[in-house]
Write a protein that holds these residues in place. Structure first.
Motif, PDB file in Angstrom:
ATOM      1  N   VAL A  11    -105.159 -37.204  49.706  1.00 17.10           N
ATOM      2  CA  VAL A  11    -104.171 -37.270  50.940  1.00 17.10           C
ATOM      3  C   VAL A  11    -104.747 -38.320  51.872  1.00 17.10           C
ATOM      4  O   VAL A  11    -105.917 -38.223  52.398  1.00 17.10           O
ATOM      5  N   ILE A  12    -104.064 -39.441  52.002  1.00 22.64           N
ATOM      6  CA  ILE A  12    -104.455 -40.706  52.746  1.00 22.64           C
ATOM      7  C   ILE A  12    -103.934 -40.430  54.121  1.00 22.64           C
ATOM      8  O   ILE A  12    -102.582 -40.747  54.333  1.00 22.64           O
ATOM      9  N   GLU A  13    -104.490 -40.229  55.253  1.00 24.04           N
ATOM     10  CA  GLU A  13    -104.090 -40.307  56.436  1.00 24.04           C
ATOM     11  C   GLU A  13    -105.067 -40.580  57.635  1.00 24.04           C
ATOM     12  O   GLU A  13    -106.247 -40.327  57.507  1.00 24.04           O
ATOM     13  N   ASN A  14    -104.615 -40.943  58.745  1.00 29.49           N
ATOM     14  CA  ASN A  14    -105.435 -41.422  59.896  1.00 29.49           C
ATOM     15  C   ASN A  14    -105.392 -40.556  61.033  1.00 29.49           C
ATOM     16  O   ASN A  14    -106.057 -40.632  62.207  1.00 29.49           O
ATOM     17  N   LYS A  15    -104.585 -39.348  60.960  1.00 32.78           N
ATOM     18  CA  LYS A  15    -104.324 -38.430  62.082  1.00 32.78           C
ATOM     19  C   LYS A  15    -105.626 -37.538  62.014  1.00 32.78           C
ATOM     20  O   LYS A  15    -105.935 -37.096  61.283  1.00 32.78           O
ATOM     21  N   ARG A  16    -106.147 -37.301  63.331  1.00 35.41           N
ATOM     22  CA  ARG A  16    -107.225 -36.638  63.492  1.00 35.41           C
ATOM     23  C   ARG A  16    -107.094 -35.223  63.377  1.00 35.41           C
ATOM     24  O   ARG A  16    -108.240 -34.503  62.717  1.00 35.41           O
ATOM     25  N   ASP A  17    -106.036 -34.415  63.359  1.00 28.49           N
ATOM     26  CA  ASP A  17    -105.895 -33.163  63.047  1.00 28.49           C
ATOM     27  C   ASP A  17    -105.694 -32.892  61.625  1.00 28.49           C
ATOM     28  O   ASP A  17    -105.613 -31.848  61.189  1.00 28.49           O
ATOM     29  N   ARG A  18    -105.464 -33.827  60.887  1.00 30.39           N
ATOM     30  CA  ARG A  18    -105.449 -33.668  59.225  1.00 30.39           C
ATOM     31  C   ARG A  18    -104.290 -32.960  58.822  1.00 30.39           C
ATOM     32  O   ARG A  18    -104.301 -32.053  58.099  1.00 30.39           O
ATOM     33  N   LEU A  77    -101.106 -38.707  44.762  1.00 30.81           N
ATOM     34  CA  LEU A  77    -101.498 -39.440  46.006  1.00 30.81           C
ATOM     35  C   LEU A  77    -100.550 -39.522  47.074  1.00 30.81           C
ATOM     36  O   LEU A  77     -99.379 -39.957  46.914  1.00 30.81           O
ATOM     37  N   VAL A  78    -100.980 -38.886  48.428  1.00 31.26           N
ATOM     38  CA  VAL A  78     -99.933 -38.722  49.483  1.00 31.26           C
ATOM     39  C   VAL A  78    -100.416 -39.385  50.599  1.00 31.26           C
ATOM     40  O   VAL A  78    -101.657 -39.434  51.069  1.00 31.26           O
ATOM     41  N   LYS A  97    -103.271 -47.479  42.628  1.00 31.22           N
ATOM     42  CA  LYS A  97    -102.667 -48.363  41.584  1.00 31.22           C
ATOM     43  C   LYS A  97    -102.359 -47.453  40.296  1.00 31.22           C
ATOM     44  O   LYS A  97    -101.265 -47.598  39.630  1.00 31.22           O
ATOM     45  N   ASP A  98    -103.269 -46.571  39.665  1.00 32.26           N
ATOM     46  CA  ASP A  98    -102.977 -46.004  38.690  1.00 32.26           C
ATOM     47  C   ASP A  98    -102.627 -44.407  38.629  1.00 32.26           C
ATOM     48  O   ASP A  98    -102.915 -43.571  38.005  1.00 32.26           O
ATOM     49  N   VAL A  99    -102.152 -43.979  39.720  1.00 34.20           N
ATOM     50  CA  VAL A  99    -101.952 -42.431  39.893  1.00 34.20           C
ATOM     51  C   VAL A  99    -100.541 -42.128  39.224  1.00 34.20           C
ATOM     52  O   VAL A  99     -99.723 -43.019  39.050  1.00 34.20           O
ATOM     53  N   GLU A 100    -100.241 -40.848  38.954  1.00 32.70           N
ATOM     54  CA  GLU A 100     -99.031 -40.539  38.052  1.00 32.70           C
ATOM     55  C   GLU A 100     -97.939 -40.374  39.167  1.00 32.70           C
ATOM     56  O   GLU A 100     -96.757 -40.824  38.911  1.00 32.70           O
ATOM     57  N   TYR A 101     -98.212 -39.926  40.242  1.00 41.70           N
ATOM     58  CA  TYR A 101     -97.107 -39.740  41.425  1.00 41.70           C
ATOM     59  C   TYR A 101     -97.744 -40.365  42.528  1.00 41.70           C
ATOM     60  O   TYR A 101     -98.893 -39.867  43.295  1.00 41.70           O
ATOM     61  N   ILE A 102     -97.000 -40.915  43.446  1.00 37.89           N
ATOM     62  CA  ILE A 102     -97.495 -41.572  44.782  1.00 37.89           C
ATOM     63  C   ILE A 102     -96.440 -41.292  45.721  1.00 37.89           C
ATOM     64  O   ILE A 102     -95.302 -41.465  45.740  1.00 37.89           O
ATOM     65  N   MET A 103     -96.691 -40.308  46.969  1.00 39.83           N
ATOM     66  CA  MET A 103     -95.978 -40.019  47.950  1.00 39.83           C
ATOM     67  C   MET A 103     -95.987 -41.041  49.080  1.00 39.83           C
ATOM     68  O   MET A 103     -96.931 -41.200  49.536  1.00 39.83           O
ATOM     69  N   LEU A 104     -94.839 -41.953  49.332  1.00 38.09           N
ATOM     70  CA  LEU A 104     -95.176 -42.875  50.501  1.00 38.09           C
ATOM     71  C   LEU A 104     -94.236 -42.598  51.594  1.00 38.09           C
ATOM     72  O   LEU A 104     -92.924 -42.347  51.533  1.00 38.09           O
ATOM     73  N   ASN A 105     -94.646 -42.723  52.768  1.00 37.14           N
ATOM     74  CA  ASN A 105     -93.824 -42.678  53.991  1.00 37.14           C
ATOM     75  C   ASN A 105     -93.240 -44.100  54.155  1.00 37.14           C
ATOM     76  O   ASN A 105     -93.879 -45.133  54.523  1.00 37.14           O
ATOM     77  N   SER A 174     -94.739 -27.016  65.555  1.00 37.87           N
ATOM     78  CA  SER A 174     -95.144 -27.969  66.200  1.00 37.87           C
ATOM     79  C   SER A 174     -94.040 -28.661  67.195  1.00 37.87           C
ATOM     80  O   SER A 174     -92.576 -28.249  66.845  1.00 37.87           O
ATOM     81  N   LYS A 175     -94.221 -29.386  68.127  1.00 33.86           N
ATOM     82  CA  LYS A 175     -93.096 -29.887  68.922  1.00 33.86           C
ATOM     83  C   LYS A 175     -93.325 -31.482  68.834  1.00 33.86           C
ATOM     84  O   LYS A 175     -92.715 -32.021  69.653  1.00 33.86           O
ATOM     85  N   ASP A 176     -94.107 -31.984  67.963  1.00 33.26           N
ATOM     86  CA  ASP A 176     -94.128 -33.275  67.875  1.00 33.26           C
ATOM     87  C   ASP A 176     -93.504 -34.058  66.652  1.00 33.26           C
ATOM     88  O   ASP A 176     -93.760 -33.454  65.522  1.00 33.26           O
ATOM     89  N   LYS A 177     -92.646 -34.859  67.022  1.00 32.33           N
ATOM     90  CA  LYS A 177     -91.629 -35.317  66.183  1.00 32.33           C
ATOM     91  C   LYS A 177     -92.397 -36.102  65.042  1.00 32.33           C
ATOM     92  O   LYS A 177     -92.023 -35.810  63.894  1.00 32.33           O
ATOM     93  N   THR A 178     -93.616 -36.644  65.235  1.00 27.56           N
ATOM     94  CA  THR A 178     -94.203 -37.456  64.237  1.00 27.56           C
ATOM     95  C   THR A 178     -94.741 -36.426  63.086  1.00 27.56           C
ATOM     96  O   THR A 178     -94.889 -36.728  61.920  1.00 27.56           O
ATOM     97  N   ASP A 179     -94.948 -35.062  63.681  1.00 26.28           N
ATOM     98  CA  ASP A 179     -95.323 -34.200  62.539  1.00 26.28           C
ATOM     99  C   ASP A 179     -94.169 -33.820  61.311  1.00 26.28           C
ATOM    100  O   ASP A 179     -94.507 -33.194  60.491  1.00 26.28           O
ATOM    101  N   ILE A 180     -93.096 -34.477  61.585  1.00 26.60           N
ATOM    102  CA  ILE A 180     -92.058 -34.345  60.635  1.00 26.60           C
ATOM    103  C   ILE A 180     -92.571 -34.940  59.330  1.00 26.60           C
ATOM    104  O   ILE A 180     -92.439 -34.418  58.236  1.00 26.60           O
ATOM    105  N   TYR A 181     -93.383 -36.286  59.481  1.00 25.98           N
ATOM    106  CA  TYR A 181     -93.748 -36.889  58.310  1.00 25.98           C
ATOM    107  C   TYR A 181     -94.817 -35.862  57.440  1.00 25.98           C
ATOM    108  O   TYR A 181     -94.488 -36.015  56.336  1.00 25.98           O
ATOM    109  N   PRO A 182     -95.924 -35.508  58.097  1.00 27.49           N
ATOM    110  CA  PRO A 182     -96.661 -34.670  57.213  1.00 27.49           C
ATOM    111  C   PRO A 182     -95.809 -33.468  56.437  1.00 27.49           C
ATOM    112  O   PRO A 182     -96.244 -33.164  55.344  1.00 27.49           O
TER     113      PRO A 182
END
Length: 210
Positions: A11-18, A77-78, A97-105, A174-182
């Motif tokens: 899981v690749i992300e830069n949000k502090r709360d993971r 890979l997410v 590069k070589d993952v079987e499945y990649i989930m992309l925003n 959550s009340k944060d719209k950006t949390d829809i992405y996770p």
């Protein structure tokens, strides 16, 4: 398709709360997987079910180089959010590069730069775009985020039957719209693992703070 004895999920992300990492952990716990091992830093958790193992690894941007050097072959890979500087890291594309499945925003401006033209992996996009594989057809934010998620194309999971397009309700604590992405990312990952949450007609509740 026979499930491998060990599945690696990054899981690749830069949000502090993971939150994406925590949501996937929550979904695995609710899907009859048992926590088998967790490292001291809490950024790698191994789950077990019926002698099959899933290793879930939290990849902060600062760890991308080290993870590539380890040579882990990820099945899934997410990707959620990254900073502009993160996309400049040459190791990032190598990781994807070589993952079987990649989930992309696909609402991230530079998401397509993560794809390698020689890659044979399955790409699953998510976001508010009507071209995404999975998106919210509607949502409301009050005490929680209430949304209807729409799977727009078939998904061939690692294990189990093809999951056909459907729409289903989700409640996210959550009340944060950006949390829809996770939320979208975690559910996409769950579907790839073969967990068809649409089989239950009641809203699927996700906390993400555990």
């Amino acid at each position: 398709m026979k499930i491998p004895k060990m599945i690696f999920i990054g899981v690749i992300e830069n949000k502090r709360d993971r939150i994406t990492f925590n949501l996937i952990k929550e979904i695995l716990n609710r899907s009859s997987y048992k926590k088998y091992h967790q490292n001291k830093k809490g950024n790698m958790v191994v789950f077990n079910k019926d002698n099959n193992h899933i290793a879930l690894i939290d990849i902060k941007p600062s760890l991308i180089n080290d993870v590539v050097e380890l040579g882990i072959e990820f099945n899934i890979l997410v990707h959620t959010f990254l900073n502009e500087e993160d996309y400049k890291n040459k190791y990032l594309k190598e990781l994807c590069k070589d993952v079987e499945y990649i989930m992309l925003n696909c609402d991230e401006e530079q998401w397509i730069s993560l794809l390698d033209e020689k890659s044979k992996g399955i790409v699953i996009t998510y976001g508010f775009s009507n071209k995404a594989t999975i998106n919210p057809s509607s949502y409301n934010i009050h005490e929680y985020i209430e949304m209807n998620l729409c799977l727009q194309r078939d998904i061939v999971p690692i294990e189990g039957d093809i999951i056909e397009p459907f729409e289903f309700p989700v409640i996210l604590s959550s009340k944060d719209k950006t949390d829809i992405y996770p939320g979208l990312a975690a559910i996409s990952c769950s579907l790839v693992l073969g967990n068809n949450i649409s089989e239950n007609n009641s809203p699927y509740f996700l906390d993400g703070k555990k």
